[in-house]
Write a protein that holds these residues in place. Sequence first.
Motif, short mmCIF file in Angstrom:
data_model
loop_
_atom_site.label_atom_id
_atom_site.label_comp_id
_atom_site.label_asym_id
_atom_site.label_seq_id
_atom_site.Cartn_x
_atom_site.Cartn_y
_atom_site.Cartn_z
N ALA A 288 -48.48 64.48 10.35
CA ALA A 288 -49.33 64.27 11.03
C ALA A 288 -50.87 65.23 10.67
CB ALA A 288 -49.30 63.64 12.32
N ALA A 289 -50.25 65.92 10.85
CA ALA A 289 -51.37 67.08 10.71
C ALA A 289 -52.20 67.31 9.87
CB ALA A 289 -51.10 68.49 10.68
N VAL A 290 -51.44 66.29 8.26
CA VAL A 290 -52.16 66.34 7.18
C VAL A 290 -53.73 65.31 7.20
CG1 VAL A 290 -52.54 65.70 4.69
CG2 VAL A 290 -50.31 67.30 5.86
N ALA A 291 -54.75 65.57 7.13
CA ALA A 291 -56.37 64.25 6.97
C ALA A 291 -55.62 63.13 6.21
CB ALA A 291 -56.53 65.41 6.43
N GLY A 292 -55.95 62.01 7.07
CA GLY A 292 -55.99 60.70 6.57
C GLY A 292 -53.98 59.99 6.40
N VAL A 293 -52.80 61.07 7.08
CA VAL A 293 -52.03 60.32 7.05
C VAL A 293 -51.34 59.84 8.37
CG1 VAL A 293 -48.99 61.03 7.33
CG2 VAL A 293 -51.18 62.31 5.64
N ASN A 294 -50.90 58.48 8.37
CA ASN A 294 -50.64 58.01 9.11
C ASN A 294 -49.04 57.96 9.35
OD1 ASN A 294 -50.16 56.31 12.01
ND2 ASN A 294 -50.72 54.01 10.57
N VAL A 295 -48.11 59.03 10.52
CA VAL A 295 -47.45 58.58 10.37
C VAL A 295 -46.69 57.49 11.34
CG1 VAL A 295 -45.37 60.10 10.76
CG2 VAL A 295 -46.96 60.93 10.25
N ILE A 296 -46.05 56.15 11.12
CA ILE A 296 -45.65 54.78 11.64
C ILE A 296 -43.88 55.84 12.61
CG2 ILE A 296 -44.84 52.29 11.68
CD1 ILE A 296 -47.30 52.72 9.42
N GLY A 297 -43.32 55.94 11.67
CA GLY A 297 -41.96 55.64 11.64
C GLY A 297 -40.95 54.67 11.27
N PHE A 298 -40.01 54.11 12.48
CA PHE A 298 -39.46 52.95 12.02
C PHE A 298 -40.36 51.80 12.39
CE2 PHE A 298 -37.45 48.97 13.52
CZ PHE A 298 -36.54 48.98 13.20
N ALA A 299 -40.64 50.80 11.60
CA ALA A 299 -41.23 49.90 11.34
C ALA A 299 -40.45 48.22 11.65
CB ALA A 299 -42.35 49.42 10.07
N GLU A 300 -40.52 47.48 12.49
CA GLU A 300 -39.96 46.60 12.63
C GLU A 300 -40.17 45.06 11.93
OE1 GLU A 300 -36.31 44.87 13.77
OE2 GLU A 300 -37.29 46.18 15.33
N ASP A 301 -41.32 45.14 11.18
CA ASP A 301 -41.51 44.30 10.10
C ASP A 301 -41.87 44.87 9.33
OD1 ASP A 301 -42.08 42.35 8.40
OD2 ASP A 301 -43.30 40.56 10.20
N LEU A 302 -41.37 45.00 7.85
CA LEU A 302 -41.89 45.41 6.45
C LEU A 302 -42.71 44.68 5.36
CD1 LEU A 302 -38.96 47.25 5.23
CD2 LEU A 302 -40.39 48.58 6.02
N THR A 303 -42.57 43.95 5.53
CA THR A 303 -43.94 43.02 5.28
C THR A 303 -45.02 43.01 5.71
OG1 THR A 303 -41.97 40.81 5.36
CG2 THR A 303 -44.44 40.62 5.18
#
Length: 414
Positions: A288-303
């Motif tokens: 998350a410290a890297v510019a432009g990176v969004n760390v979501i982790g587990f996502a219920e809906d990959l679609t």
Amino acid sequence: MRTLLLTSVLPWPLRRNGGAQRTALLKRALEQHGPVDVLAVGGPMLRDEADPHFDSKCAAWGVLACVVVKPHIGKTPVYLPGPLGNLWRTVRGYESAYEPDPAAAALMARHMATGKYDLIVSRYLQPAMQCDALRHGRRVILDFDDIDHAAFAHALAAKPWGGLGGRIGSTLVQRKLDRIVTTAVGAFGAVTVTSEEDRAYLPPAAKPAVVLPNVAYSDSRAGDLPALPPADESREALFVGDLQFPPNREGLDRFCEKVWPLVRTAVPDATLSIVGRGLTDRDRARWAAVAGVNVIGFAEDLTECYRRCAMTIVPTYFGGGTKIKVLESLAFGRTLATTPHAMRGYAPLAEGTPPAVAVADTDADFAEACTHLLQHPALRNAMAARGRAVVEADFSFAKFSGIVEGLITRVMSR
């Protein structure tokens, strides 16, 4: 016909990993020929104690038991001082994983004594060896995903063991794994692999092995992923993978450190979303410290994750088997940038004009591929469309199931 399926990875995507997905696919294909019971044998990660529904999932999937195998290294046969003792224990630790485990072998024997199983299928070599499955007859099929000695060699090439002791130890382990695989595979009634490249790693005793390619899989939909409409305005790259799996985690480290900054320089509004189970607080903070990176982790809906992105990345540099996320991305209608290693088994996807995927040999090439795809929607859409067509033709569940049917016919007729 009733089948006993041995596996070290349970047949549901607890962490959305390719191993679990292939177990589910194989179980589904076998069920077209009769009931399938599952005997799970593996390491401490086999049981998900944090999942309150774990036992009910096991019951729903026909899992008879989960046997957690512990290393049984034992004592050195003679006194070996310091470094020599460590070398012996290292090699012995690998070797012991291919020996019958008392608890697993006893449980296997009890189930086989009922006489209700006509066929044994083992996902990976270790569960079959730990259950002593071969002593119950030659109607044992080995699904040799992640060929052990080849996977070790790939990991070693990416991350050599340090120091003189490391070099000696890794050489001894490699030789031991080579001998174990060479001795074991010829005893199975049939052997399947995920690609032609993996078939080349097998000794002559195992040939001709049958190539059983992976199939894109998401939740309960096997080989039936929706092709999503293009996202022409998107500047989002997407990573999806099991973040506990070292090849995924370490490849992502390299991408965020050496590749992504080059992409952001060329495309300042580009973003990278990281999706996957097994995210640690340390990894989240670092990425998350890297510019432009969004760390979501587990996502219920990959679609929905795939729907938003312009393209995906598969920065994998070592590991065995084939990389299911390559097929998953193309099945959803998203092209990708990846490494030569991740393309093992998928050579047709990198051919043609345009190719279905962008393959990069160096970090600079990887950055250039991502940049070009983010900046040219028409090109990435054309690549994605070709990839989707190849997946539908060559990596369908119907094809997977047909290969399994032919294999069963061959083995059961003996």
